[in-house]
Motif scaffolding. Structure first.
Motif, PDB file in Angstrom:
ATOM      1  N   PRO A 137      34.096  29.602  28.683  1.00 39.29           N
ATOM      2  CA  PRO A 137      33.391  30.232  29.990  1.00 39.29           C
ATOM      3  C   PRO A 137      32.283  30.750  29.808  1.00 39.29           C
ATOM      4  O   PRO A 137      31.916  31.299  28.842  1.00 39.29           O
ATOM      5  N   ALA A 138      31.053  30.421  30.772  1.00 36.59           N
ATOM      6  CA  ALA A 138      29.875  31.029  30.717  1.00 36.59           C
ATOM      7  C   ALA A 138      29.733  32.362  31.269  1.00 36.59           C
ATOM      8  O   ALA A 138      28.790  33.235  30.963  1.00 36.59           O
ATOM      9  N   THR A 139      30.795  32.932  32.245  1.00 34.68           N
ATOM     10  CA  THR A 139      30.645  33.986  32.947  1.00 34.68           C
ATOM     11  C   THR A 139      31.903  34.594  32.948  1.00 34.68           C
ATOM     12  O   THR A 139      33.079  33.894  32.966  1.00 34.68           O
ATOM     13  N   VAL A 140      32.240  35.916  32.654  1.00 39.39           N
ATOM     14  CA  VAL A 140      33.664  36.674  32.661  1.00 39.39           C
ATOM     15  C   VAL A 140      33.742  37.966  33.478  1.00 39.39           C
ATOM     16  O   VAL A 140      32.561  38.669  33.053  1.00 39.39           O
ATOM     17  N   THR A 141      34.341  38.306  34.155  1.00 46.02           N
ATOM     18  CA  THR A 141      34.610  39.494  34.656  1.00 46.02           C
ATOM     19  C   THR A 141      36.047  40.162  34.101  1.00 46.02           C
ATOM     20  O   THR A 141      37.012  39.422  33.939  1.00 46.02           O
ATOM     21  N   ASP A 142      36.090  41.202  33.263  1.00 46.49           N
ATOM     22  CA  ASP A 142      37.014  41.825  32.694  1.00 46.49           C
ATOM     23  C   ASP A 142      37.370  43.249  33.691  1.00 46.49           C
ATOM     24  O   ASP A 142      36.801  43.913  33.504  1.00 46.49           O
ATOM     25  N   ILE A 143      38.388  43.057  34.225  1.00 43.24           N
ATOM     26  CA  ILE A 143      39.011  44.203  35.192  1.00 43.24           C
ATOM     27  C   ILE A 143      40.003  45.276  34.376  1.00 43.24           C
ATOM     28  O   ILE A 143      40.904  44.923  33.652  1.00 43.24           O
ATOM     29  N   TYR A 203      29.849  44.979  27.200  1.00 45.59           N
ATOM     30  CA  TYR A 203      29.543  44.084  28.190  1.00 45.59           C
ATOM     31  C   TYR A 203      28.093  44.306  28.688  1.00 45.59           C
ATOM     32  O   TYR A 203      27.621  45.262  28.492  1.00 45.59           O
ATOM     33  N   ASP A 204      27.490  43.216  29.531  1.00 45.83           N
ATOM     34  CA  ASP A 204      26.419  43.184  29.995  1.00 45.83           C
ATOM     35  C   ASP A 204      26.262  43.889  31.181  1.00 45.83           C
ATOM     36  O   ASP A 204      25.036  44.533  31.678  1.00 45.83           O
ATOM     37  N   GLU A 205      27.291  44.015  31.800  1.00 46.93           N
ATOM     38  CA  GLU A 205      27.045  44.681  33.320  1.00 46.93           C
ATOM     39  C   GLU A 205      28.513  45.247  33.407  1.00 46.93           C
ATOM     40  O   GLU A 205      29.564  44.834  33.246  1.00 46.93           O
ATOM     41  N   ILE A 206      28.397  46.622  34.065  1.00 48.14           N
ATOM     42  CA  ILE A 206      29.407  47.445  34.232  1.00 48.14           C
ATOM     43  C   ILE A 206      29.637  48.076  35.469  1.00 48.14           C
ATOM     44  O   ILE A 206      28.437  48.501  36.128  1.00 48.14           O
ATOM     45  N   HIS A 207      30.553  47.987  36.290  1.00 53.44           N
ATOM     46  CA  HIS A 207      30.844  48.442  37.527  1.00 53.44           C
ATOM     47  C   HIS A 207      32.066  49.533  37.595  1.00 53.44           C
ATOM     48  O   HIS A 207      33.129  49.104  37.170  1.00 53.44           O
ATOM     49  N   THR A 208      31.747  50.744  37.915  1.00 54.07           N
ATOM     50  CA  THR A 208      32.740  51.670  37.695  1.00 54.07           C
ATOM     51  C   THR A 208      33.404  51.813  39.075  1.00 54.07           C
ATOM     52  O   THR A 208      32.943  52.992  39.919  1.00 54.07           O
ATOM     53  N   TRP A 242      29.203  38.918  30.244  1.00 57.15           N
ATOM     54  CA  TRP A 242      30.279  39.768  30.445  1.00 57.15           C
ATOM     55  C   TRP A 242      30.119  40.877  31.333  1.00 57.15           C
ATOM     56  O   TRP A 242      29.296  41.719  31.270  1.00 57.15           O
ATOM     57  N   THR A 243      30.904  40.921  32.405  1.00 59.87           N
ATOM     58  CA  THR A 243      30.974  42.065  33.623  1.00 59.87           C
ATOM     59  C   THR A 243      32.252  42.631  33.312  1.00 59.87           C
ATOM     60  O   THR A 243      33.399  42.118  33.365  1.00 59.87           O
ATOM     61  N   ALA A 244      32.042  44.117  33.459  1.00 64.08           N
ATOM     62  CA  ALA A 244      33.335  44.946  33.459  1.00 64.08           C
ATOM     63  C   ALA A 244      33.681  45.862  34.857  1.00 64.08           C
ATOM     64  O   ALA A 244      32.380  46.093  35.224  1.00 64.08           O
ATOM     65  N   ILE A 245      34.676  45.833  35.130  1.00 61.91           N
ATOM     66  CA  ILE A 245      35.026  46.609  36.342  1.00 61.91           C
ATOM     67  C   ILE A 245      36.181  47.552  35.884  1.00 61.91           C
ATOM     68  O   ILE A 245      37.249  47.291  35.624  1.00 61.91           O
ATOM     69  N   GLU A 246      35.369  48.843  35.712  1.00 63.19           N
ATOM     70  CA  GLU A 246      36.438  50.117  34.915  1.00 63.19           C
ATOM     71  C   GLU A 246      36.199  51.061  35.969  1.00 63.19           C
ATOM     72  O   GLU A 246      35.486  51.443  36.515  1.00 63.19           O
ATOM     73  N   ILE A 247      37.575  51.397  36.453  1.00 67.14           N
ATOM     74  CA  ILE A 247      37.898  52.523  37.373  1.00 67.14           C
ATOM     75  C   ILE A 247      37.523  54.035  36.801  1.00 67.14           C
ATOM     76  O   ILE A 247      37.073  54.881  37.610  1.00 67.14           O
ATOM     77  N   HIS A 248      37.694  53.925  35.551  1.00 63.93           N
ATOM     78  CA  HIS A 248      37.568  55.446  34.904  1.00 63.93           C
ATOM     79  C   HIS A 248      36.274  55.536  34.365  1.00 63.93           C
ATOM     80  O   HIS A 248      36.136  55.173  32.925  1.00 63.93           O
ATOM     81  N   ALA A 260      38.958  47.734  41.214  1.00 62.01           N
ATOM     82  CA  ALA A 260      38.811  46.256  41.457  1.00 62.01           C
ATOM     83  C   ALA A 260      39.420  45.928  42.737  1.00 62.01           C
ATOM     84  O   ALA A 260      38.956  44.952  43.339  1.00 62.01           O
ATOM     85  N   ARG A 261      40.402  46.530  43.261  1.00 59.62           N
ATOM     86  CA  ARG A 261      40.671  46.356  44.486  1.00 59.62           C
ATOM     87  C   ARG A 261      39.773  46.434  45.974  1.00 59.62           C
ATOM     88  O   ARG A 261      39.994  45.920  46.879  1.00 59.62           O
ATOM     89  N   THR A 262      38.801  47.229  45.415  1.00 57.09           N
ATOM     90  CA  THR A 262      37.689  47.389  46.571  1.00 57.09           C
ATOM     91  C   THR A 262      36.444  46.851  46.107  1.00 57.09           C
ATOM     92  O   THR A 262      35.307  46.879  46.662  1.00 57.09           O
ATOM     93  N   ALA A 263      36.381  46.108  44.955  1.00 59.15           N
ATOM     94  CA  ALA A 263      35.085  45.354  44.205  1.00 59.15           C
ATOM     95  C   ALA A 263      34.540  44.343  45.123  1.00 59.15           C
ATOM     96  O   ALA A 263      35.529  43.717  45.920  1.00 59.15           O
ATOM     97  N   PRO A 264      33.324  44.143  45.231  1.00 56.72           N
ATOM     98  CA  PRO A 264      32.676  42.893  45.903  1.00 56.72           C
ATOM     99  C   PRO A 264      33.291  41.662  45.410  1.00 56.72           C
ATOM    100  O   PRO A 264      33.383  41.368  44.264  1.00 56.72           O
ATOM    101  N   ASP A 265      33.542  40.795  46.206  1.00 55.78           N
ATOM    102  CA  ASP A 265      34.056  39.357  45.840  1.00 55.78           C
ATOM    103  C   ASP A 265      33.263  38.603  44.680  1.00 55.78           C
ATOM    104  O   ASP A 265      33.734  37.953  44.010  1.00 55.78           O
ATOM    105  N   HIS A 266      31.880  38.855  44.906  1.00 58.99           N
ATOM    106  CA  HIS A 266      31.105  38.074  43.946  1.00 58.99           C
ATOM    107  C   HIS A 266      31.538  38.414  42.549  1.00 58.99           C
ATOM    108  O   HIS A 266      30.929  37.704  41.798  1.00 58.99           O
ATOM    109  N   LEU A 267      31.943  39.523  42.104  1.00 55.42           N
ATOM    110  CA  LEU A 267      32.133  40.134  40.843  1.00 55.42           C
ATOM    111  C   LEU A 267      33.332  39.057  40.370  1.00 55.42           C
ATOM    112  O   LEU A 267      33.553  39.145  39.311  1.00 55.42           O
ATOM    113  N   PHE A 268      34.160  38.437  41.158  1.00 54.21           N
ATOM    114  CA  PHE A 268      35.314  37.638  40.834  1.00 54.21           C
ATOM    115  C   PHE A 268      34.844  36.276  40.899  1.00 54.21           C
ATOM    116  O   PHE A 268      35.704  35.252  40.653  1.00 54.21           O
ATOM    117  N   HIS A 269      33.606  35.770  41.435  1.00 50.98           N
ATOM    118  CA  HIS A 269      33.182  34.519  41.419  1.00 50.98           C
ATOM    119  C   HIS A 269      32.742  34.057  39.890  1.00 50.98           C
ATOM    120  O   HIS A 269      31.531  34.245  39.642  1.00 50.98           O
TER     121      HIS A 269
END
Length: 180
Positions: free
Chosen positions: A21-27, A72-77, A47-53, A80-89
């Motif tokens: 894969p060329a793009t990955v999101t790790d929840i 990770y290149d990009e991190i969103h704290t 690599w994108t991370a969605i980390e709640i803590h 994941a249940r309320t993350a924007p859908d584009h992070l899962f594309h």
């Protein structure tokens, strides 16, 4: 805990290497298990991370730098249940040892959102044995709220259509779902 059992990791890495894969999101990356496992094997992946803590980002050095390329290149704290859908594309979305930390219906809804957002592959890892866990390291999100078994997760992922491969260990079940 922000760590994961080693069981099924080689199996997961083999699928990652096969699909490249060329793009990955790790929840819920916790200490970054999957990025540290997979990034060195195949370079050029975003690599994108969605980390709640939020404290985990600094504690586990999740941000990639010029000298630290296994994070990770990009991190969103955010949750994941309320993350924007584009992070899962993404080509691959990883829910590694995270779905047991939410109520079952929330986890099922999240898997369906990931699919609907256009993920090409989904990697899921959850304990398939009784795994009681409470708050860890001051993180209430580490509490296990649902005990999965392999048949339950099989049904959730086969409901998406596509193809499904699974690995059942002594502790963890690991699934690789693909659109084709």
């Amino acid at each position: 805990m922000p760590t994961s059992d080693a069981e099924g990791k080689d199996w997961s890495l083999a699928r990652h290497t096969r699909h490249q894969p060329a793009t990955v999101t790790d929840i819920g990356p916790g200490n970054g298990t999957y990025a540290r496992l997979m990034r060195p094997a195949y370079r050029g992946v975003w690599w994108t991370a969605i980390e709640i803590h939020k404290p985990y980002v600094r504690k586990y050095k999740l941000t990639a730098t010029k000298t630290r390329l296994d994070a990770y290149d990009e991190i969103h704290t955010i949750d994941a249940r309320t993350a924007p859908d584009h992070l899962f594309h993404r080509d691959l979305v990883i829910a590694g040892d995270v779905l047991e930390h939410m109520p079952r219906q929330d986890a099922v809804d999240l898997v369906h959102r990931i699919h609907a957002a256009g993920a090409w592959h989904i990697l899921v890892s959850v304990p398939i044995v009784e795994s009681i866990q409470g708050e860890t390291e001051g993180n209430p999100h580490e509490t296990h709220l649902h005990q999965w078994d392999q048949d339950d997760m099989d049904q959730v992922l086969t409901s998406l259509g596509g193809s499904l491969e699974a690995y059942y260990g002594n502790t963890l079940g690991v699934w690789w779902w693909s659109r084709r």
